[in-house]
Write a protein that holds these residues in place. Structure first.
Motif, PDB file in Angstrom:
ATOM      1  N   LEU A  44      36.605 -37.349  78.994  1.00 13.75           N
ATOM      2  CA  LEU A  44      37.229 -36.104  78.524  1.00 13.75           C
ATOM      3  C   LEU A  44      37.488 -35.123  79.660  1.00 13.75           C
ATOM      4  O   LEU A  44      38.533 -34.504  79.722  1.00 13.75           O
ATOM      5  N   ALA A  45      36.529 -34.970  80.565  1.00  9.10           N
ATOM      6  CA  ALA A  45      36.653 -33.904  81.580  1.00  9.10           C
ATOM      7  C   ALA A  45      37.071 -34.487  82.932  1.00  9.10           C
ATOM      8  O   ALA A  45      36.403 -34.303  83.942  1.00  9.10           O
ATOM      9  N   PHE A  50      42.930 -36.808  81.039  1.00 11.32           N
ATOM     10  CA  PHE A  50      44.026 -35.924  80.604  1.00 11.32           C
ATOM     11  C   PHE A  50      45.371 -36.652  80.701  1.00 11.32           C
ATOM     12  O   PHE A  50      46.224 -36.562  79.821  1.00 11.32           O
ATOM     13  N   ALA A  51      45.509 -37.448  81.749  1.00 16.78           N
ATOM     14  CA  ALA A  51      46.769 -38.203  81.921  1.00 16.78           C
ATOM     15  C   ALA A  51      46.904 -39.276  80.846  1.00 16.78           C
ATOM     16  O   ALA A  51      47.967 -39.518  80.298  1.00 16.78           O
ATOM     17  N   ARG A  52      45.751 -39.875  80.503  1.00 17.43           N
ATOM     18  CA  ARG A  52      45.742 -40.974  79.528  1.00 17.43           C
ATOM     19  C   ARG A  52      45.972 -40.450  78.120  1.00 17.43           C
ATOM     20  O   ARG A  52      46.779 -40.982  77.372  1.00 17.43           O
ATOM     21  N   ASP A  53      45.286 -39.370  77.750  1.00 18.21           N
ATOM     22  CA  ASP A  53      45.376 -38.866  76.369  1.00 18.21           C
ATOM     23  C   ASP A  53      45.210 -37.346  76.363  1.00 18.21           C
ATOM     24  O   ASP A  53      44.142 -36.839  76.001  1.00 18.21           O
ATOM     25  N   PRO A  54      46.244 -36.617  76.785  1.00 20.05           N
ATOM     26  CA  PRO A  54      46.129 -35.157  76.891  1.00 20.05           C
ATOM     27  C   PRO A  54      45.753 -34.494  75.574  1.00 20.05           C
ATOM     28  O   PRO A  54      44.963 -33.547  75.562  1.00 20.05           O
ATOM     29  N   LEU A 149      55.857 -28.140  81.779  1.00 16.22           N
ATOM     30  CA  LEU A 149      54.831 -29.188  81.694  1.00 16.22           C
ATOM     31  C   LEU A 149      53.634 -28.680  80.881  1.00 16.22           C
ATOM     32  O   LEU A 149      53.453 -27.477  80.703  1.00 16.22           O
ATOM     33  N   LEU A 150      52.772 -29.598  80.463  1.00 18.45           N
ATOM     34  CA  LEU A 150      51.601 -29.220  79.671  1.00 18.45           C
ATOM     35  C   LEU A 150      50.683 -28.282  80.446  1.00 18.45           C
ATOM     36  O   LEU A 150      50.489 -28.457  81.655  1.00 18.45           O
TER      37      LEU A 150
END
Ligand code: OAD
Length: 243
Positions: A44-45, A50-54, A149-150
């Motif tokens: 998660l951190a 974040f790239a895999r599952d934001p 972007l996110l």
């Protein structure tokens, strides 16, 4: 209570970890009820997570933000802020991202690991967006206003470097401190875990406050075993009338 009396113009530094917020109801990371007990932090951190599952990472931080927003500063945070308000030279260097020192009224704060109520562009645009404990999840901005972007939490993830300006601010303070109080940290995450050594080498009187011994305990001048919310007010409140 501690081996050396704090004088009016002493420079006082607090190095805090998750334990200072435990009595506010914010889970620690490695304690019995620790955050990492329920989650695999590396899932998660981290930038990879974040790239895999934001979405999953953002939802986890929204959950953490909601939990923290329901917590309040405790007597430890308040005692530190009261000392600064009373005119003492107090700086907080915190590993915590829960914003509780600021909510207690502390103003001189180095947020080593960021702040869960701050967002930044995942693409590296410079702006930082600050939300508040009152911002409802549906109003939390998701896209960078500059590039689209996110937005991601402005928090140091595993495998990321701390902001150089924060580390140098901490180093500078630690080299010019009379008292360092290390409060509620397991002392296993660097660079914060080395800060006690830096301050001691520079001549500070180092006090550890924790409910148990840590790897730092053999290095410090005094270890006070107990809860931060009980011990810190006992140390600082007598000073408040003296200023
Ligand atoms: P930990 O969860 O590793 O350690 C919390 C410490 O607080 C432990 O030593 C507890 O014994 C102590 N403690 C618990 N309750 C206490 C109380 N009421 N009074 C005093 N002490 C108490 O948390 P940290 O040391 O802060 O990084 O962890 C350091 C970093 O590891 C965190 O900042 C986080 C994590 O990866 C990031 O988020 C980047």
């Amino acid at each position: 209570m501690i081996g050396r009396k704090i004088r009016r113009d002493d420079r006082i530094t607090i190095l805090s970890g998750a334990g200072i917020s435990a009595e506010s109801g914010v889970p620690t990371f490695r304690g019995e009820d620790g955050l990492w007990k329920g989650y695999d932090a590396t899932q998660l951190a981290t930038p990879q997570a974040f790239a895999r599952d934001p979405q999953k990472v953002l939802e986890w931080y929204t959950w953490r933000r909601k939990l923290i927003a329901e917590c309040n500063p405790n007597a430890a945070h308040n005692a530190i802020a009261a000392l600064e308000d009373a005119g003492y030279d107090v700086t907080v260097i915190t590993q915590n991202v829960d914003n509780l020192h600021r909510r207690a009224g502390s103003r001189k704060i180095v947020e080593l690991h960021g702040n869960i109520f701050k967002l930044r562009c995942s693409g590296g645009c410079s702006g930082i967006i600050t939300i508040s404990e009152e911002t409802p999840p549906e109003n939390i901005p998701r896209a960078c206003p500059a590039c689209g972007l996110l937005l991601r939490p402005h928090i140091v993830w595993f495998g990321e470097f701390l902001y150089p300006e924060d580390v140098s601010a901490a180093h500078c303070r630690l080299a010019n401190t009379d008292f360092l109080f290390i409060v509620g940290t397991s002392g296993v995450v660097h660079p914060a875990a080395s800060f006690g050594y830096l301050a001691k080498e520079a001549g500070a009187y180092v006090v550890e406050i924790n409910i148990e011994l840590t790897p730092l305990s053999e290095m410090v001048d005094a270890t006070l075993i107990g809860r931060a919310g009980e011990i810190l007010p006992k140390i600082f409140e007598p000073l408040l009338g003296a200023k």
